[in-house]
Design a protein around this motif. Structure first.
Motif, PDB file in Angstrom:
ATOM      1  N   MET A   3     -23.475  24.234 -38.152  1.00 49.45           N
ATOM      2  CA  MET A   3     -23.466  25.021 -36.901  1.00 49.45           C
ATOM      3  C   MET A   3     -23.717  26.493 -37.249  1.00 49.45           C
TER       4      MET A   3
ATOM      5  N   PHE B  34     -15.952  38.967 -21.450  1.00 46.98           N
ATOM      6  CA  PHE B  34     -15.431  38.623 -22.779  1.00 46.98           C
ATOM      7  C   PHE B  34     -16.583  38.336 -23.744  1.00 46.98           C
ATOM      8  N   GLN B  35     -17.561  37.568 -23.269  1.00 39.66           N
ATOM      9  CA  GLN B  35     -18.666  37.200 -24.151  1.00 39.66           C
ATOM     10  C   GLN B  35     -19.556  38.404 -24.466  1.00 39.66           C
TER      11      GLN B  35
ATOM     12  N   LYS C  91     -20.512  27.930 -22.797  1.00 40.96           N
ATOM     13  CA  LYS C  91     -19.926  27.934 -24.140  1.00 40.96           C
ATOM     14  C   LYS C  91     -18.577  28.653 -24.192  1.00 40.96           C
TER      15      LYS C  91
ATOM     16  N   ASP D 126     -17.879  40.339 -26.980  1.00 40.76           N
ATOM     17  CA  ASP D 126     -17.974  39.653 -28.270  1.00 40.76           C
ATOM     18  C   ASP D 126     -19.296  39.995 -28.964  1.00 40.76           C
TER      19      ASP D 126
ATOM     20  N   GLN E  17     -22.761  24.994 -26.445  1.00 46.49           N
ATOM     21  CA  GLN E  17     -23.011  25.022 -27.893  1.00 46.49           C
ATOM     22  C   GLN E  17     -24.354  24.362 -28.211  1.00 46.49           C
TER      23      GLN E  17
ATOM     24  N   MET F  21     -18.254  23.429 -22.653  1.00 43.71           N
ATOM     25  CA  MET F  21     -18.418  24.075 -23.958  1.00 43.71           C
ATOM     26  C   MET F  21     -19.418  23.371 -24.888  1.00 43.71           C
ATOM     27  N   VAL F  22     -19.369  22.049 -24.926  1.00 41.32           N
ATOM     28  CA  VAL F  22     -20.280  21.334 -25.828  1.00 41.32           C
ATOM     29  C   VAL F  22     -21.741  21.528 -25.375  1.00 41.32           C
TER      30      VAL F  22
ATOM     31  N   LYS G  10      -5.762  35.377 -31.190  1.00 40.94           N
ATOM     32  CA  LYS G  10      -5.170  36.259 -30.155  1.00 40.94           C
ATOM     33  C   LYS G  10      -4.414  35.479 -29.080  1.00 40.94           C
TER      34      LYS G  10
ATOM     35  N   TYR H  67     -10.181  23.963 -32.313  1.00 38.56           N
ATOM     36  CA  TYR H  67     -11.102  22.919 -32.814  1.00 38.56           C
ATOM     37  C   TYR H  67     -12.550  23.411 -32.729  1.00 38.56           C
ATOM     38  N   SER H  68     -12.882  24.084 -31.599  1.00 39.40           N
ATOM     39  CA  SER H  68     -14.275  24.522 -31.441  1.00 39.40           C
ATOM     40  C   SER H  68     -14.639  25.558 -32.509  1.00 39.40           C
TER      41      SER H  68
ATOM     42  N   ASP I  75     -17.513  25.134 -35.085  1.00 43.00           N
ATOM     43  CA  ASP I  75     -18.543  26.173 -34.973  1.00 43.00           C
ATOM     44  C   ASP I  75     -18.852  26.809 -36.330  1.00 43.00           C
TER      45      ASP I  75
ATOM     46  N   LYS J 174     -13.993  37.884 -38.912  1.00 37.46           N
ATOM     47  CA  LYS J 174     -15.093  36.906 -39.066  1.00 37.46           C
ATOM     48  C   LYS J 174     -16.337  37.723 -39.458  1.00 37.46           C
TER      49      LYS J 174
ATOM     50  N   VAL K 147      -5.611  34.189 -26.299  1.00 31.61           N
ATOM     51  CA  VAL K 147      -6.006  34.678 -24.969  1.00 31.61           C
ATOM     52  C   VAL K 147      -5.933  33.568 -23.919  1.00 31.61           C
TER      53      VAL K 147
ATOM     54  N   ARG L  94     -10.701  34.373 -38.362  1.00 37.07           N
ATOM     55  CA  ARG L  94      -9.381  34.972 -38.160  1.00 37.07           C
ATOM     56  C   ARG L  94      -8.875  35.603 -39.469  1.00 37.07           C
TER      57      ARG L  94
HETATM   58  C1  GRG Z   1     -18.647  18.972 -30.973  1.00 31.61           C
HETATM   59  C2  GRG Z   1     -19.347  19.115 -33.439  1.00 31.61           C
HETATM   60  C3  GRG Z   1     -18.926  19.776 -32.182  1.00 31.61           C
HETATM   61  C4  GRG Z   1     -18.835  21.100 -32.167  1.00 31.61           C
HETATM   62  C5  GRG Z   1     -18.461  21.842 -31.010  1.00 31.61           C
HETATM   63  C6  GRG Z   1     -18.367  23.532 -28.853  1.00 31.61           C
HETATM   64  C7  GRG Z   1     -18.326  24.109 -30.199  1.00 31.61           C
HETATM   65  C8  GRG Z   1     -18.372  23.235 -31.371  1.00 31.61           C
HETATM   66  C9  GRG Z   1     -18.293  25.404 -30.417  1.00 31.61           C
HETATM   67  C10 GRG Z   1     -18.327  26.327 -29.277  1.00 31.61           C
HETATM   68  C11 GRG Z   1     -17.611  27.306 -29.070  1.00 31.61           C
HETATM   69  C12 GRG Z   1     -17.533  28.702 -29.561  1.00 31.61           C
HETATM   70  C13 GRG Z   1     -17.247  28.979 -30.970  1.00 31.61           C
HETATM   71  C14 GRG Z   1     -17.636  29.642 -28.636  1.00 31.61           C
HETATM   72  C15 GRG Z   1     -17.479  31.051 -28.920  1.00 31.61           C
HETATM   73  C16 GRG Z   1     -16.361  31.529 -28.118  1.00 31.61           C
HETATM   74  C17 GRG Z   1     -15.686  32.749 -28.660  1.00 31.61           C
HETATM   75  C18 GRG Z   1     -16.139  34.050 -28.171  1.00 31.61           C
HETATM   76  C19 GRG Z   1     -14.727  32.579 -29.549  1.00 31.61           C
HETATM   77  C20 GRG Z   1     -13.810  33.626 -30.045  1.00 31.61           C
HETATM   78  O1  GRG Z   1     -12.673  33.585 -29.229  1.00 31.61           O
HETATM   79  P1  GRG Z   1     -11.425  34.549 -29.456  1.00 31.61           P
HETATM   80  O2  GRG Z   1     -11.928  35.971 -29.578  1.00 31.61           O
HETATM   81  O3  GRG Z   1     -10.907  34.077 -30.867  1.00 31.61           O
HETATM   82  O4  GRG Z   1     -10.433  34.293 -28.384  1.00 31.61           O
HETATM   83  P2  GRG Z   1      -9.417  34.017 -31.456  1.00 31.61           P
HETATM   84  O5  GRG Z   1      -9.630  33.879 -32.940  1.00 31.61           O
HETATM   85  O6  GRG Z   1      -8.678  35.273 -31.098  1.00 31.61           O
HETATM   86  O7  GRG Z   1      -8.785  32.813 -30.871  1.00 31.61           O
END
Ligand code: GRG
Length: 292
Positions: free
Chosen positions: A92, A215-216, A181, A219, A160, A156-157, A48, A82-83, A87, A233, A50, A99
């Protein structure tokens, strides 16, 4: 008409962000080819956008130059992407869909997915340092500070890690976890926009903190109530991974009420901006309407 306007604005910044990302990945000499494919697959895949939208909305609200917002908009989307790649890894959340497509590791394998995530993360900081525009060295340094603090071990880390450790069982701890997070990166988006405009505005940080939590919660609700096709997802992944969520602790109705209250508080923090806050208000409304 109003919905049209919101859609147009979010679309303009989504397209701008994706063109810039495409330039950095598809049109670059990344080697080997499989790495390049895994990077493009992970980031040019229908998100998205955002966080870039928030960078642009915050920076423009404070009179920033559009071109000076490109680097932070792209950088934060790369970090976010990357996250998501990491994730989704088996170690994880172990999710095979992201997506609307098979997640990175299911296509390229876990090792390349880890490297793709690493590559996206470091590219983000390279872009902040090097992207051609007239950001000063001080502004670039400030952006590096904002983004590293929000995405790393104080953001964020850490969130997580709390999530993976699975010890959270009450509302206060869950809110802290989610602020780290998910919220940290959303607030960082607004801070990056401010750094791009060379202006600081506490109201905007309050705005971002509130929409970040909303937002969370949304979610969590979407994961409970929507379906896999709409979400892009796996629906119900929180329950599969035994994650504690807002609807579990508050109930769905109170969670919905909380989202509205947080959004109201967020909007109230923009009052002093008048018309300049229109795009930020539009983002808050867009987030309320989102289905995935
Ligand atoms: C360092 C090995 C290592 C891993 C780190 C920090 C981490 C992995 C993951 C954390 C983050 C995570 C997945 C948080 C959730 C946040 C969330 C609600 C994501 C979805 O965001 P949207 O809805 O997604 O903006 P799109 O796909 O639209 O970008």
């Amino acid at each position: 008409m109003r919905t049209m306007l919101l859609t147009d604005l979010t679309e303009i910044f989504r397209v701008r962000t994706e063109k810039l990302i495409d330039n950095y990945i598809t049109n670059s000499g990344i080697f080997p080819a499989e790495l390049k494919k895994s990077l493009g697959y992970s980031v040019l895949n229908g998100g998205k956008r955002v966080r870039p939208l928030l960078v642009f909305a915050a920076g423009l609200a404070l009179g920033g130059k559009l071109e000076n917002l490109d680097a932070p908009a792209v950088a934060i989307e790369l970090i976010h992407s990357y996250s998501l790649v990491h994730d989704d890894l088996p170690a994880m959340d172990n999710a095979d869909l992201r997506r609307g497509k098979p997640s990175c590791h299911t296509v390229f394998g876990a090792a390349l997915a880890i490297l793709a995530g690493d590559g996206l993360q470091t590219l983000a900081f390279q872009i902040l340092a090097e992207h051609p525009c007239d950001l000063s060295a001080e502004q670039r340094l400030q952006m590096v500070q904002i983004l590293s603090a929000a995405s790393g071990i104080s953001g964020m880390v850490a969130g997580q890690a709390l999530d993976i450790l699975g010890k959270v069982d009450n509302l206060n701890d869950l809110t802290q976890l989610q602020q780290l997070k998910t919220g940290a990166l959303l607030t960082a988006s607004v801070k990056l926009g401010m750094a791009g405009a060379n202006q600081w505005d506490a109201g905007l940080i309050n705005f971002a903190d509130n929409i970040g939590l909303a937002f969370q919660i949304q979610d969590d609700l979407l994961d409970l109530e929507s379906d896999t096709e709409t979400l892009g997802k796996p629906q119900g992944i929180d329950a599969i991974n035994k994650k504690i969520t807002y609807p579990q602790l508050l109930g769905a109705a109170k969670s919905r009420q909380k989202i509205l209250e947080l959004t109201q508080t967020a909007l109230a923090s923009l009052q002093h901006l008048g018309e300049n806050g229109a795009l930020l208000r539009a983002v808050a409304e867009y987030l309320l309407q989102r289905k995935c």
